[in-house]
Scaffold this motif. Sequence first.
Motif: not given
Length: 533
Positions: A450-473
Amino acid sequence: MKPWRSNEHRRSNPTILACAGVRAPLGQRGGASGVRDGCLRCAHPLPGIAKLALVGALLLSFTAGIPSAGAAQAPSSGSTGETSAAFSSVEKLKLTLALSRSYRLTGEPQRALDTLAPLSAGPWPSAAIEAEYHDEVARDEDALGRPREARGELETAVALDPTAERRFRLGQLAERLGDPEEARRQLEAAVAAEPGNTEYKAALAYMLRNSGDFAGAAQLLSGVLAAAPNRYALHEDLGYTYLGLGENEKAIDQFKWAIDNQQLYPNETQEERDATSRTIEGLRRTINAVEPHWTAYGYTNLCLTGHYCERRTQNLESLISTNQGGLELDYQPPGIGYVDGRIFQGFARTFFSYAPGTINPQGGSFQGGVGIHYKPLRDYNLVLSGERLIKFGTNAVNNWEGRISFSTSSGYEIDPVASQSWYSLLYLDLAGTAQSPHQVLSYADGRGGVNFKFADRMVISPFVYGIFRGNYGIGANTSAETGIGASLRGFFYEDKYHAPQDAVELLPRLGYTVYDSLATPSVVFSITVVARF
């Protein structure tokens, strides 16, 4: 790549009402209800007293014109009784048509259709009245959601009495039913019959635009604006049409006109004012994307806690490591740089790894590269890259690399109106080298919050995330991580015609490596900083 507003060019063509000033947007942005460009866009069901008043007015208007109509139908010779009978027949037909129309206009199309049913067998005193009957049936069928039946009735009406207005409506019905050739034929006939009718010209322009005839659409829209220069929405759509032709400077001129004249947009309600603010912000972002420009990116990822952070990377694996930094300079040239949402850029970059637990770049890891980015699809942010890798550090390589990346997001840029909105991002990246040492690198990052705008051009966005990294060399490994984070973003350097062009993002994350092929899963804390100028 700079974010591209994907919904800018995929423009549909809703039915354009036959009244002064209504336009059908080429895009998918919603129009404000009520009045737009000085014309009522929709009719609401009337209360009971208003319905009765409308019925009475319609009946009086039709009966007032009946004597001349009846006289026109009376034979030049014959008995008085025969003349009276003919007059009475025409009177009944016109009163029935008027009553049916009153039911439709008061939101009762089925009742209107039932009223007309006894007339279906005729006989008809003239082709004009029979055409009026089929015209009314067509309107009722369309109101009931039966466009194919409506088209058949309207085709009959046009064959009997081909007025410009009927051809106009038939053209729009044909387009809705997926028959662009018939739609074009009927709309062109309507324009030819009434060349001064700007609505017919605008409807034909949108139909041509949707069928790919940008040049024809631009010519017609320019003609309409020459007659009615304050049609602000047509300026927008002419701008997008010019983008389709690759005439970027003309498009920017139209967008700037709309920005300069935003006082013409609807502003009576808060909803209308908010819609106008978003429209103007979208035009400013479009100008940013279209104009030739340089862009510089800088980023750093620091993994501070967790077994994954202790890993030393080799060669190109630093590209997907949580301990890395880099700089990139992009240039979008004029002409070929932006063509109807397709973007071409040249770039040069360098990236490197940090020693685990420090902010000291490993000198042997510095890798350089020069290449091109190309976004081949107008509506999707799919980017193809080709690059010559240049060895700077001892652990770097001279090689050729190809990349495919795809991203989609909502709420990344700040909404000019809402203080709270949804935030999501999906980024996928696949890269591979052509020569030895061979490496295939994959990376995926998904976020939702969710975005929460706290100034005209500033926003904080708490989130949940998932990342995958793969190196096959070399140093092959894979890992998956999930957790929570926050994106703190600030946007800067804007003017009247340009949305903010600079941005800084701080991105802390706290997660857990649910899978790691080379280390024990553990809690991970990392911080990313990204800057764009």
